[in-house]
Design an enzyme around this catalytic site. Sequence first.
Site, PDB file in Angstrom:
ATOM      1  N   TYR A 124       0.634  -1.195  -0.062  1.00 40.82           N
ATOM      2  CA  TYR A 124      -0.016  -0.107   0.073  1.00 40.82           C
ATOM      3  C   TYR A 124       0.883   1.320  -0.218  1.00 40.82           C
ATOM      4  O   TYR A 124       0.653   2.101  -0.795  1.00 40.82           O
ATOM      5  CB  TYR A 124      -0.942   0.100   1.204  1.00 40.82           C
ATOM      6  CG  TYR A 124      -1.743   1.278   1.355  1.00 40.82           C
ATOM      7  CD1 TYR A 124      -2.694   1.756   0.453  1.00 40.82           C
ATOM      8  CD2 TYR A 124      -1.268   2.244   2.302  1.00 40.82           C
ATOM      9  CE1 TYR A 124      -3.247   2.937   0.339  1.00 40.82           C
ATOM     10  CE2 TYR A 124      -1.928   3.422   2.486  1.00 40.82           C
ATOM     11  CZ  TYR A 124      -2.815   3.878   1.549  1.00 40.82           C
ATOM     12  OH  TYR A 124      -3.554   4.890   1.421  1.00 40.82           O
ATOM     13  N   PRO A 156      -0.535  14.996   1.926  1.00 41.07           N
ATOM     14  CA  PRO A 156      -1.657  14.392   2.343  1.00 41.07           C
ATOM     15  C   PRO A 156      -1.620  12.773   1.950  1.00 41.07           C
ATOM     16  O   PRO A 156      -1.341  12.281   0.942  1.00 41.07           O
ATOM     17  CB  PRO A 156      -2.973  14.945   1.951  1.00 41.07           C
ATOM     18  CG  PRO A 156      -2.148  15.704   0.437  1.00 41.07           C
ATOM     19  CD  PRO A 156      -0.850  16.131   0.972  1.00 41.07           C
ATOM     20  N   GLY A 160      -3.487   8.942   2.886  1.00 38.62           N
ATOM     21  CA  GLY A 160      -4.587   8.186   3.764  1.00 38.62           C
ATOM     22  C   GLY A 160      -3.927   6.937   4.120  1.00 38.62           C
ATOM     23  O   GLY A 160      -3.094   6.456   4.047  1.00 38.62           O
ATOM     24  N   SER A 185      -5.043  14.069   5.105  1.00 44.86           N
ATOM     25  CA  SER A 185      -5.715  13.673   4.277  1.00 44.86           C
ATOM     26  C   SER A 185      -7.328  13.338   4.813  1.00 44.86           C
ATOM     27  O   SER A 185      -7.346  13.066   5.854  1.00 44.86           O
ATOM     28  CB  SER A 185      -5.162  12.103   3.790  1.00 44.86           C
ATOM     29  OG  SER A 185      -6.284  11.499   3.243  1.00 44.86           O
ATOM     30  N   TYR A 215     -11.203  15.170  -0.212  1.00 49.09           N
ATOM     31  CA  TYR A 215     -11.913  14.502  -1.332  1.00 49.09           C
ATOM     32  C   TYR A 215     -13.108  14.833  -1.404  1.00 49.09           C
ATOM     33  O   TYR A 215     -14.134  14.961  -0.424  1.00 49.09           O
ATOM     34  CB  TYR A 215     -11.888  12.962  -0.991  1.00 49.09           C
ATOM     35  CG  TYR A 215     -10.490  12.270  -1.459  1.00 49.09           C
ATOM     36  CD1 TYR A 215      -9.749  12.740  -2.697  1.00 49.09           C
ATOM     37  CD2 TYR A 215      -9.428  11.562  -0.436  1.00 49.09           C
ATOM     38  CE1 TYR A 215      -8.607  12.151  -2.905  1.00 49.09           C
ATOM     39  CE2 TYR A 215      -8.392  11.062  -0.944  1.00 49.09           C
ATOM     40  CZ  TYR A 215      -7.987  11.219  -2.046  1.00 49.09           C
ATOM     41  OH  TYR A 215      -6.651  10.838  -2.384  1.00 49.09           O
ATOM     42  N   ARG A 237      -4.063  -0.652  -8.558  1.00 49.03           N
ATOM     43  CA  ARG A 237      -2.969  -1.211  -8.030  1.00 49.03           C
ATOM     44  C   ARG A 237      -2.796  -2.753  -7.956  1.00 49.03           C
ATOM     45  O   ARG A 237      -3.440  -3.323  -7.079  1.00 49.03           O
ATOM     46  CB  ARG A 237      -2.639  -0.510  -6.765  1.00 49.03           C
ATOM     47  CG  ARG A 237      -2.957   1.026  -6.904  1.00 49.03           C
ATOM     48  CD  ARG A 237      -3.122   1.781  -5.617  1.00 49.03           C
ATOM     49  NE  ARG A 237      -3.255   3.124  -6.006  1.00 49.03           N
ATOM     50  CZ  ARG A 237      -3.880   3.831  -5.194  1.00 49.03           C
ATOM     51  NH1 ARG A 237      -3.833   3.815  -3.717  1.00 49.03           N
ATOM     52  NH2 ARG A 237      -4.208   5.349  -5.308  1.00 49.03           N
ATOM     53  N   HIS A 289      -0.201  11.913  -7.772  1.00 44.00           N
ATOM     54  CA  HIS A 289      -0.480  11.120  -6.894  1.00 44.00           C
ATOM     55  C   HIS A 289       0.537  10.312  -6.455  1.00 44.00           C
ATOM     56  O   HIS A 289       0.148   9.070  -6.176  1.00 44.00           O
ATOM     57  CB  HIS A 289      -1.847  10.634  -7.177  1.00 44.00           C
ATOM     58  CG  HIS A 289      -2.712  10.440  -5.781  1.00 44.00           C
ATOM     59  ND1 HIS A 289      -3.766  11.262  -5.593  1.00 44.00           N
ATOM     60  CD2 HIS A 289      -2.882   9.523  -5.243  1.00 44.00           C
ATOM     61  CE1 HIS A 289      -4.377  10.896  -4.502  1.00 44.00           C
ATOM     62  NE2 HIS A 289      -3.931   9.746  -3.985  1.00 44.00           N
ATOM     63  N   ARG A 343      13.092  12.584  -2.962  1.00 46.23           N
ATOM     64  CA  ARG A 343      13.629  11.626  -1.939  1.00 46.23           C
ATOM     65  C   ARG A 343      15.020  12.198  -1.516  1.00 46.23           C
ATOM     66  O   ARG A 343      15.739  11.430  -0.681  1.00 46.23           O
ATOM     67  CB  ARG A 343      14.068  10.157  -2.708  1.00 46.23           C
ATOM     68  CG  ARG A 343      13.007   9.585  -3.268  1.00 46.23           C
ATOM     69  CD  ARG A 343      12.071   8.811  -2.351  1.00 46.23           C
ATOM     70  NE  ARG A 343      10.952   7.923  -2.870  1.00 46.23           N
ATOM     71  CZ  ARG A 343       9.786   8.668  -3.196  1.00 46.23           C
ATOM     72  NH1 ARG A 343       9.536   9.981  -3.165  1.00 46.23           N
ATOM     73  NH2 ARG A 343       8.789   7.793  -3.932  1.00 46.23           N
ATOM     74  N   ARG A 382       6.010   9.574   0.276  1.00 42.24           N
ATOM     75  CA  ARG A 382       6.501   8.327   1.013  1.00 42.24           C
ATOM     76  C   ARG A 382       7.654   8.721   2.058  1.00 42.24           C
ATOM     77  O   ARG A 382       7.822   7.996   2.848  1.00 42.24           O
ATOM     78  CB  ARG A 382       7.194   7.426  -0.096  1.00 42.24           C
ATOM     79  CG  ARG A 382       5.750   6.864  -0.996  1.00 42.24           C
ATOM     80  CD  ARG A 382       6.317   6.073  -2.012  1.00 42.24           C
ATOM     81  NE  ARG A 382       5.325   5.648  -2.983  1.00 42.24           N
ATOM     82  CZ  ARG A 382       4.463   6.084  -4.070  1.00 42.24           C
ATOM     83  NH1 ARG A 382       5.078   7.476  -4.196  1.00 42.24           N
ATOM     84  NH2 ARG A 382       3.529   5.578  -4.613  1.00 42.24           N
TER      85      ARG A 382
HETATM   86  C1  LIG Z   1       0.323   5.845   0.739  1.00 37.74           C
HETATM   87  C2  LIG Z   1      -0.159   7.227   0.287  1.00 37.74           C
HETATM   88  C3  LIG Z   1      -1.336   7.462   0.260  1.00 37.74           C
HETATM   89  C4  LIG Z   1      -1.814   8.561  -0.315  1.00 37.74           C
HETATM   90  N1  LIG Z   1      -3.130   9.155  -0.014  1.00 37.74           N
HETATM   91  C5  LIG Z   1      -3.265  10.218  -0.451  1.00 37.74           C
HETATM   92  C6  LIG Z   1      -4.655  11.080  -0.057  1.00 37.74           C
HETATM   93  O1  LIG Z   1      -5.251  10.454   0.756  1.00 37.74           O
HETATM   94  N2  LIG Z   1      -4.856  12.162  -0.525  1.00 37.74           N
HETATM   95  C7  LIG Z   1      -3.873  13.072  -1.718  1.00 37.74           C
HETATM   96  O2  LIG Z   1      -4.533  13.991  -1.926  1.00 37.74           O
HETATM   97  N3  LIG Z   1      -2.874  12.023  -2.083  1.00 37.74           N
HETATM   98  C8  LIG Z   1      -2.449  11.128  -1.389  1.00 37.74           C
HETATM   99  N4  LIG Z   1      -1.431  10.377  -1.781  1.00 37.74           N
HETATM  100  C9  LIG Z   1      -0.444  11.240  -2.533  1.00 37.74           C
HETATM  101  C10 LIG Z   1       0.607  12.202  -1.920  1.00 37.74           C
HETATM  102  O3  LIG Z   1      -0.239  13.455  -1.595  1.00 37.74           O
HETATM  103  C11 LIG Z   1       1.559  12.838  -2.911  1.00 37.74           C
HETATM  104  O4  LIG Z   1       1.079  13.329  -4.009  1.00 37.74           O
HETATM  105  C12 LIG Z   1       2.648  11.797  -3.414  1.00 37.74           C
HETATM  106  O5  LIG Z   1       2.740  10.683  -2.205  1.00 37.74           O
HETATM  107  C13 LIG Z   1       3.746  12.370  -3.706  1.00 37.74           C
HETATM  108  O6  LIG Z   1       4.756  11.494  -4.172  1.00 37.74           O
HETATM  109  P1  LIG Z   1       6.059  10.726  -3.330  1.00 37.74           P
HETATM  110  O7  LIG Z   1       5.329   9.741  -2.653  1.00 37.74           O
HETATM  111  O8  LIG Z   1       6.872  10.338  -4.428  1.00 37.74           O
HETATM  112  O9  LIG Z   1       6.488  11.841  -2.275  1.00 37.74           O
HETATM  113  C14 LIG Z   1      -0.736   9.190  -0.958  1.00 37.74           C
HETATM  114  C15 LIG Z   1       0.496   8.900  -1.173  1.00 37.74           C
HETATM  115  C16 LIG Z   1       0.807   7.670  -0.754  1.00 37.74           C
HETATM  116  C17 LIG Z   1       2.080   7.183  -1.053  1.00 37.74           C
END
Ligand SMILES: Cc1cc2nc3c(=O)[nH]c(=O)nc-3n(C[C@H](O)[C@H](O)[C@H](O)COP(=O)(O)O)c2cc1C
Length: 415
Positions: free
Chosen positions: A58, A111, A113, A140, A163, A198, A310, A345, A365
Site C-alpha cells: 500500500y 496528505p 490516507g 488527508s 476529497y 494497483r 498522486h 527523496r 513516501r
Molecule cells: C500511501 C499514500 C497515500 C496517499 N493518500 C493520499 C490522499 O489521501 N490524498 C491525496 O491527495 N494524496 C494522497 N497521496 C499522494 C500524496 O499526497 C503525494 O501526491 C505523493 O505521495 C507524492 O509522491 P511521493 O510519495 O513520491 O513523495 C498518497 C500517497 C501515498 C504514498
Amino acid sequence: MTPGGGPDFPAERATAVAQLGTSPRRTLYRGRNPKRAATIEDLRAMAHRRLPRFALEYLEAGAGDEAALAGNLAAFYRWRFLPRALVDVRQRDLGRTLFGRRLPLPLLVAPTGLNGVFRKDADRLLALGAARMGVPFAQSTMSNNSIEDVAATAGLHHWFQLYVIDPPEITDDLITRAESAGCEALIVTTDAQTFGKRSWDIRGRVKPSILTLREVIDAGLHVRWWSTTLLPRGLPRFANLQRWFPKDKQGLFESAFWTRDHMDVGLDWDRAARIRDRWPRKLLIKGLLTAEDVARAQAAGADGAILSNHGGRQLDWVAAPLDMLPAARAAVGAGFPLLVDGGVRSGGDIVKAIALGADAVLVGRAPLYGVASAGEAGVIRAIEILRDEADLTLALLGCARIDALDRRFLVEEPG
Ligand SMILES: Cc1cc2nc3c(=O)[nH]c(=O)nc-3n(C[C@H](O)[C@H](O)[C@H](O)COP(=O)(O)O)c2cc1C
C-alpha cells in the site's frame, strides 16, 4: 534502462555506482535508531523491515506497470547541477515565505490516507514531527486520526486535503470541520475521484475486503508491527468519515470501498468554484499537470496549485510533475504559488524543484518511511535528512539562499 531510474542509475540510490562488481559490499541501515539513518533510503529499508507485505504494498505501490512511479524518480535524474565558483556561502538560508508565513525550508508533508496501517496514531505522529520541524502537515480526508485530534498538535501548520464525496453533505461537513479546527489551507485533490488500478494490492486479497492467507500469516509474523499498530484497538478506522458509513460497512476495508464508490466522479471546475466560495482561507488544487489547468485554477480564484500525479498511484504512464513545472510556471507568472510533488527523496531533489520554478515541494513516501520505521522520531529524521542535504547542496552549488535559485543552476542531461 533500469526500471526505477534513468540510463545509468539504479532504482535504489545507495547501491552500485561506486561498486566494483560486489565490492565494496554495501548495505543500507536497517536497525531501529532513526538517528543512524543517513538517507531516506535507510529509513525506507528500516520501514521495509518492520512492515508486513500488505502495508508495504500500500505504501510503495504505483498504478499499473508503475511507469509513472518510476518516471517521477527518473525526472529528477535528468537534471544535473551547475555550480558557481568562489561564492561566500558561510551564511545560508533555506527559508521561504509561502502564503505570508516563513517556512524553515520549502517543504510540506503531503496528505496520505490510511496511515494508521503503518503505525497506531500515525497521523498524529506525522503532525508532531512536522510541527517540530516547522513545516506544514496536510492531513488527508482518509486519515485515521480525526481532524480535531490532529488540530490539537501544538505549533502545527495544519492543512486539510479534501476529497469530494457524495452525498454533498459529507463534503460540506468536512469543510466545516476543517474550518472550525483552524486549518490554514484546504487542498482539493482532483486526480483520485476514480480509483487507480494497483495490481499488487488486488493480488494480496481473495476478496476486496479479505487478505489472502499468505498476507495474514505474513502480518502475524511481523510482531513489532502489529504490537505497535493493531494493539489495543485492531485495524484503524477512517475517523473523519466514520459517522457516514452504513452499519454493515464499518470495517476498515469495507468502508474504504464504500468511500471509493461514493467519490464524486462528476467533480468539475464549477464544483471547484463552489468550494472556493465556501472556503474562506487559502485554497489549493492538487493533481494538475498542464499549464492550461494551472492557469484555470488561478483564474478560478485558487490561491495556489500543486503539480502532482498522486505519487504514480492513479493514472499510469502519466507525465512526471517535475517535467511539467517550467511550462506551468511560465503560464501563471512568478506571483502564483506553485507546489510540486512526486519522487522527492533527497535534499538535492528539493533544490532541483525550486530551481525549476516551484515555491515548495510536498513529500509523501519519505515521511511515511520515517513514521513507519520509528514514529515521530522517524518523521523528524526524514525532514532533517532532506533539510541537511538541501543545505549542503546549496553550499556546494555556490548559492547561499534558496530564494536565489533559478534554472541557470541546472543543466539537462543530453537525452
Ligand atoms: C500511501 C499514500 C497515500 C496517499 N493518500 C493520499 C490522499 O489521501 N490524498 C491525496 O491527495 N494524496 C494522497 N497521496 C499522494 C500524496 O499526497 C503525494 O501526491 C505523493 O505521495 C507524492 O509522491 P511521493 O510519495 O513520491 O513523495 C498518497 C500517497 C501515498 C504514498
